[in-house]
Design a protein around this motif. Structure first.
Motif, PDB file in Angstrom:
ATOM      1  N   PRO A   1      37.098  34.529  34.657  1.00 45.49           N
ATOM      2  CA  PRO A   1      37.464  35.458  35.687  1.00 45.49           C
ATOM      3  C   PRO A   1      38.313  34.766  36.842  1.00 45.49           C
ATOM      4  O   PRO A   1      37.917  33.500  36.629  1.00 45.49           O
ATOM      5  N   GLU A   2      39.098  35.095  37.453  1.00 40.78           N
ATOM      6  CA  GLU A   2      39.741  34.332  38.725  1.00 40.78           C
ATOM      7  C   GLU A   2      38.865  33.910  39.937  1.00 40.78           C
ATOM      8  O   GLU A   2      37.858  34.761  40.215  1.00 40.78           O
ATOM      9  N   ALA A   3      38.992  32.966  40.381  1.00 41.95           N
ATOM     10  CA  ALA A   3      38.204  32.356  41.547  1.00 41.95           C
ATOM     11  C   ALA A   3      36.901  32.056  41.514  1.00 41.95           C
ATOM     12  O   ALA A   3      36.063  32.367  42.364  1.00 41.95           O
ATOM     13  N   VAL A   4      36.350  31.574  40.393  1.00 34.08           N
ATOM     14  CA  VAL A   4      35.111  31.155  40.089  1.00 34.08           C
ATOM     15  C   VAL A   4      34.960  29.787  40.546  1.00 34.08           C
ATOM     16  O   VAL A   4      35.734  28.908  39.830  1.00 34.08           O
ATOM     17  N   ALA A   5      34.106  29.429  41.178  1.00 29.19           N
ATOM     18  CA  ALA A   5      34.065  27.778  41.924  1.00 29.19           C
ATOM     19  C   ALA A   5      33.778  26.823  40.764  1.00 29.19           C
ATOM     20  O   ALA A   5      32.944  27.091  39.804  1.00 29.19           O
TER      21      ALA A   5
END
Length: 284
Positions: A220-224
């Motif tokens: 997914p987008e924006a996973v650290a």
């Protein structure tokens, strides 16, 4: 010497039985019968997985406090994600910015039952497999961020290639500027990695976060991924390298989630068809 001879005479039947068993075992596994060899390999893999799981259960008992801290952090992250999919339309009403029918990601909970951190090609074993909907090339995240991706799956277990594997690569995006580079593991430790080919025009500060871009059909987008510890300019180049401290502690992984992207295959198929059909045109 006489005592040894008497001992051999006393247990001669047992020793003969064990010798015959060893000979039979050799011909079954080492012979030309591929069916027996494959059956043995499959069974041994399953037994190894069960042993890892039992060992993990014992280890988990002595790490309950650490696991609880991880679960608290994970709950906070999931609540933050949930809030990001809600839109306030009034004082007492909230509209969900998604529906079940358009669900893209499903998170499959799992536990790490075996892992390595001291090799150049480290691997992780988790306790869910194909019977839990796990497939190769699925994203794996922990309570803080990115862990790696699945590479091999049996019915009950799966192995994961983590960030701390020299063959692991993915796109890493600077959270502030949205500029990105390629994440590689060139270090000999389990707590850092490097993002290469980041445009030098981007201003990056110590402590900035790099995250997933969501471009690979897995994550997914924006996973650290990690926080910046050092920015390394490259003289004469338009790119810079960035050293990261990974958000996940690979020496203490317990609770992870395998991410099933229901639209990932559709995305990758379309991109491949586009390359095949319009690749030549895009280069003109």
């Amino acid at each position: 010497m006489q005592n040894i001879i008497r001992l051999l005479q006393k247990f001669r039947i047992v020793l003969l039985f064990l010798l015959l068993q060893a000979i039979c075992f050799f011909f079954i596994i080492g012979g030309s019968n591929s069916f027996h060899r494959s059956s043995f390999a499959s069974s041994s893999n399953q037994v190894t997985g069960w042993i890892y799981e039992i060992t993990s259960d014992v280890s988990d008992y002595f790490h309950l406090e650490k696991e609880n801290e991880q679960l608290v952090a994970q709950n906070k992250r999931l609540n933050d994600q949930l809030a990001a999919h809600q839109i306030k339309v009034g004082v007492s009403y909230i509209k969900v910015n998604d529906t079940f029918y358009h669900q893209q990601y499903e998170y499959l909970p799992a536990k790490v039952i075996n892992s390595s951190i001291s090799n150049m090609e480290n691997f992780i074993t988790i306790n869910i497999g194909s019977e839990h909907k796990v497939e190769p090339n699925m994203a794996v995240i922990g309570t803080q961020g990115v862990v790696g991706k699945t590479i091999a799956v049996s019915s009950s277990f799966a192995t994961v290639k983590p960030i701390i594997n020299q063959n692991f690569q993915m796109t890493a995006r600077h959270r502030g500027s949205k500029k990105f580079g390629k994440l590689v593991w060139e270090d000999d430790n389990y707590y850092s990695a490097t993002v290469i080919d980041v445009p030098s025009s981007v201003t990056i500060h110590i402590g900035d976060v790099f995250e997933t871009r969501g471009d690979d059909g897995m994550f997914p987008e924006a996973v650290a991924i990690g926080t910046v510890t050092e920015v390394i300019p490259i003289e004469g180049e338009t790119y810079q390298n960035v050293k990261l401290s990974l958000v996940e502690d690979f020496s203490a992984l317990y609770n992870v989630s395998v991410v099933k992207n229901y639209k990932g295959k559709e995305q990758l198929k379309l991109e491949q068809e586009t390359k095949e059909q319009f690749g030549d045109e895009s280069n003109n």
